[in-house]
Design a protein around this motif. Structure first.
Motif, PDB file in Angstrom:
ATOM      1  N   UNK A 256      -2.671  -3.937  -1.704  1.00 23.86           N
ATOM      2  CA  UNK A 256      -2.941  -2.646  -2.337  1.00 23.86           C
ATOM      3  C   UNK A 256      -3.937  -2.820  -3.484  1.00 23.86           C
ATOM      4  N   UNK A 257      -3.655  -3.778  -4.361  1.00 24.93           N
ATOM      5  CA  UNK A 257      -4.515  -3.992  -5.526  1.00 24.93           C
ATOM      6  C   UNK A 257      -5.908  -4.453  -5.182  1.00 24.93           C
ATOM      7  N   UNK A 258      -6.038  -5.279  -4.149  1.00 25.00           N
ATOM      8  CA  UNK A 258      -7.340  -5.826  -3.792  1.00 25.00           C
ATOM      9  C   UNK A 258      -8.179  -4.906  -2.907  1.00 25.00           C
TER      10      UNK A 258
ATOM     11  N   UNK B 111      -6.066   4.191  -4.076  1.00 27.28           N
ATOM     12  CA  UNK B 111      -5.173   4.979  -3.235  1.00 27.28           C
ATOM     13  C   UNK B 111      -3.798   5.051  -3.909  1.00 27.28           C
ATOM     14  N   UNK B 112      -3.208   6.230  -3.903  1.00 23.14           N
ATOM     15  CA  UNK B 112      -1.858   6.389  -4.470  1.00 23.14           C
ATOM     16  C   UNK B 112      -0.905   5.445  -3.752  1.00 23.14           C
ATOM     17  N   UNK B 113       0.026   4.891  -4.497  1.00 21.96           N
ATOM     18  CA  UNK B 113       0.914   3.866  -3.943  1.00 21.96           C
ATOM     19  C   UNK B 113       1.697   4.371  -2.740  1.00 21.96           C
ATOM     20  N   UNK B 114       2.228   5.594  -2.812  1.00 17.28           N
ATOM     21  CA  UNK B 114       3.015   6.107  -1.688  1.00 17.28           C
ATOM     22  C   UNK B 114       2.146   6.301  -0.441  1.00 17.28           C
ATOM     23  N   UNK B 115       0.882   6.695  -0.633  1.00 17.07           N
ATOM     24  CA  UNK B 115      -0.035   6.832   0.512  1.00 17.07           C
ATOM     25  C   UNK B 115      -0.364   5.462   1.090  1.00 17.07           C
TER      26      UNK B 115
END
Length: 184
Positions: A34-36, A41-45
């Motif tokens: 997610x971070x890279x 993008x929103x975490x839940x998405x």
């Protein structure tokens, strides 16, 4: 340009998922990906997207899809876009990924499904022992090893009843294998 970047990120995500699932790379985590790859993008998405891509990759790998099967599968996925399917860009990325990684993923799945150590060889003989009054004795020598390891040898001595028990167990195993093969 943004479309090309999104495609690269999706391919990188698929590679990351494969690293986690099939190549035992514990440092590649969902948070890391997610971070890279998708920091905006929103975490839940992202979580929903990550789980969808993981499920699709597992389906493709479990079936060991060839080119025709993959195309049919991805076509079906694009038709159900609103209900958890994929868009054409995602389908193209999945196709490119699978074409380049199918052999590696398959080899990984096969290596994870093998028991180690494996049976490399088996030899046996029956000795008649008359002096002690015992009946015949079966001697079975098994060569065990795997994954580039040196072989280990195990010798088992069995009387007639034990040989019959082993043969019965082997017949049970064969019957189970036959039953599974008849279902597929």
């Amino acid at each position: 340009m943004a479309e090309a970047e999104a495609s690269k990120c999706l391919l990188a995500l698929l590679n990351g998922v494969a690293q986690q699932l099939y190549f035992d790379k514990t440092e590649v985590t969902q948070d890391f990906l997610h971070g890279q790859l998708f920091p905006d993008m929103a975490r839940d998405h992202f979580d929903a997207f990550y789980h969808k891509m993981t499920a699709l990759l597992k389906s493709i790998a479990t079936a060991d899809m060839d080119h025709a099967q993959l195309e049919a599968f991805l076509t079906a996925q694009t038709r159900k876009q609103g209900a958890g399917g994929v868009d054409l860009e995602q389908a193209a990325a999945l196709s490119r990924f699978w074409k380049s990684q199918r052999v590696r993923v398959r080899e990984s799945l096969l290596s994870h499904s093998r028991w180690e150590p494996g049976l490399r060889g088996l030899s046996w003989r029956v000795d008649l022992q008359t002096a002690a009054g015992r009946g015949p004795v079966a001697l079975m020598e098994m060569e065990l090893g795997g994954g580039g390891q040196d072989s280990r040898f195990v010798c088992v001595e069995m009387d007639e009843d034990q040989v019959h028990q082993v043969l019965k167990k082997m017949a049970d195993v064969q019957a189970s294998i036959d039953a599974i093969l008849q279902r597929t």
